[in-house]
Design a protein around this motif. Structure first.
Motif, PDB file in Angstrom:
ATOM      1  N   VAL A   1      39.819  51.585  34.240  1.00  0.00           N
ATOM      2  CA  VAL A   1      39.431  50.288  34.798  1.00  0.00           C
ATOM      3  C   VAL A   1      39.583  49.197  33.747  1.00  0.00           C
ATOM      4  O   VAL A   1      40.155  48.124  34.017  1.00  0.00           O
ATOM      5  CB  VAL A   1      37.980  50.338  35.317  1.00  0.00           C
ATOM      6  CG1 VAL A   1      37.524  48.941  35.748  1.00  0.00           C
ATOM      7  CG2 VAL A   1      37.867  51.305  36.486  1.00  0.00           C
TER       8      VAL A   1
ATOM      9  N   GLU B   1      43.277  48.500  32.976  1.00  0.00           N
ATOM     10  CA  GLU B   1      43.933  47.710  34.019  1.00  0.00           C
ATOM     11  C   GLU B   1      43.569  46.233  33.897  1.00  0.00           C
ATOM     12  O   GLU B   1      44.426  45.361  34.043  1.00  0.00           O
ATOM     13  CB  GLU B   1      43.533  48.234  35.399  1.00  0.00           C
ATOM     14  CG  GLU B   1      44.235  47.510  36.538  1.00  0.00           C
ATOM     15  CD  GLU B   1      43.894  48.087  37.895  1.00  0.00           C
ATOM     16  OE1 GLU B   1      44.352  47.526  38.906  1.00  0.00           O
ATOM     17  OE2 GLU B   1      43.161  49.101  37.938  1.00  0.00           O
ATOM     18  N   ARG B   2      42.315  45.943  33.590  1.00  0.00           N
ATOM     19  CA  ARG B   2      41.888  44.551  33.431  1.00  0.00           C
ATOM     20  C   ARG B   2      42.607  43.884  32.255  1.00  0.00           C
ATOM     21  O   ARG B   2      42.991  42.711  32.330  1.00  0.00           O
ATOM     22  CB  ARG B   2      40.373  44.491  33.224  1.00  0.00           C
ATOM     23  CG  ARG B   2      39.566  44.783  34.483  1.00  0.00           C
ATOM     24  CD  ARG B   2      38.087  44.833  34.205  1.00  0.00           C
ATOM     25  NE  ARG B   2      37.333  45.069  35.438  1.00  0.00           N
ATOM     26  CZ  ARG B   2      36.044  45.386  35.468  1.00  0.00           C
ATOM     27  NH1 ARG B   2      35.364  45.497  34.332  1.00  0.00           N
ATOM     28  NH2 ARG B   2      35.435  45.588  36.616  1.00  0.00           N
TER      29      ARG B   2
END
Length: 360
Positions: free
Chosen positions: A316, A319-320
């Motif tokens: 996560v 990806e950010r």
């Protein structure tokens, strides 16, 4: 997103740089992302180092990395051809290291002391050990601040050079027992005020962009970027010099001033402690925030060097971070372990590096 704005490398030739004996990297029309895959120790980071040497004239690796030049060889040569955005013309930048020292050339003209503002390539790096920047010596963070500040305040280079000269003279007087040290105080104080004012102004804008970017990362909630000018905020530097003269003479050097400035990431007034992965994210955000300051000042996009960015990041968070880099209209050199990273498009170029060899 199409081709990146700003200068784009269209080819890179490397001879005898560490474990890279002979590499020719053809990039055609200047892809927006150059993916370099391969196992650890293959030479991926050394390819990033080659681009950095072209742009900065020095390495981002410390002495522990050993000699730049391949064992048994006597000369390192790096040649990069690049094209300005929208221009059909190409220029050639060369870095050479031999027993006679280092030489840089732009289109055949020697540039032995190329000023950063004149460099055709401006790079930003996120390296393999970001915690060193955040937890190491203040010199590293002060260097990051001043390097980014220099691009919008070119006078900083001259001011820093003058500060080094004045400090050398003042320190020499202190080592001789202090006689004559006070003669250098007015120049030292004036330079301290000028340099510190420029640093504070830059950090104020830099901080605002950093806090905006950090809002998507919960572990940075409540964090702040704090500039420490090198002496107490509630004391006058002249008073400090006068009262501390005896201690300065004992130690033979100027103890406080802009040469002791630092940057800190804090929460509730205390230094923020981060894991290796969190430190990497923070360094990315610091560099991205500085890029926003530079772009707002009218500078062309930087060329980015991103070394194993996925390591130690959960999916996560990774990806950010990647979304932020995808929003840049800039060329990016990216190293990764995975042989087939997701998201490859026809605007990317991918190369595999192994045992110092390269294949497309």
């Amino acid at each position: 997103m199409g081709r990146p704005n700003g200068p784009q490398l269209v080819s890179l030739r490397v001879r005898n740089l560490r474990n890279l004996r002979s590499i020719d990297l053809g990039l055609g029309g200047g892809p927006r992302r150059i993916l370099l895959t391969g196992p650890n120790g293959a030479g991926k980071t050394t390819l990033l180092e080659a681009v950095y040497l072209l742009a900065r004239g020095r390495s981002f690796r410390g002495r522990k990395a050993g000699s730049l030049t391949t064992d048994g060889e006597h000369r390192t040569l790096i040649e990069g051809r690049f094209r300005e955005d929208g221009s059909p013309n190409e220029s050639t930048l060369v870095f050479e290291r031999s027993g006679r020292g280092s030489l840089r050339q732009l289109d055949g003209v020697a540039l032995s002391s190329l000023a950063p503002r004149e460099s055709p390539l401006r790079v930003k790096l996120v390296g393999e050990n970001p915690q060193v920047l955040l937890e190491g010596e203040p010199t590293l963070r002060r260097g990051l601040l001043d390097w980014n500040l220099f691009h919008v305040e070119h006078q900083l280079g001259q001011l820093r050079a003058e500060l080094r000269r004045v400090l050398a003279q003042r320190n020499a007087a202190l080592r001789r027992g202090g006689g004559g040290a006070s003669l250098w105080d007015p120049a030292f104080l004036a330079l301290s005020d000028q340099i510190t004012a420029k640093r504070i102004a830059f950090v104020d804008v830099w901080r605002a962009h950093l806090l905006s970017l950090s809002s998507d990362f919960p572990f940075l909630d409540g964090c702040d970027l704090v500039f420490e000018r090198g002496w107490s905020m509630d004391q006058d530097l002249l008073d400090i010099l006068v009262r501390g003269r005896t201690v300065e003479i004992q130690r033979g050097r100027t103890l406080l001033g802009p040469h002791r400035a630092d940057l800190m990431i804090t929460r509730d007034g205390a230094p923020l402690r981060l894991s290796r992965g969190q430190a990497k994210v923070l360094v990315c955000l610091l560099q991205l925030a500085a890029e926003r300051v530079h772009r707002a000042a009218g500078l062309a996009p930087s060329l980015w060097l991103l070394d194993d960015l996925d390591a130690e990041l959960d999916s996560v968070t990774a990806e950010r971070v990647w979304v932020l880099f995808e929003d840049l209209d800039a060329q990016r050199f990216v190293t990764r372990l995975m042989p087939e990273p997701a998201g490859i498009t026809d605007k990317d170029a991918m190369f595999h590096v192994e045992h110092g060899m390269l294949r497309r």
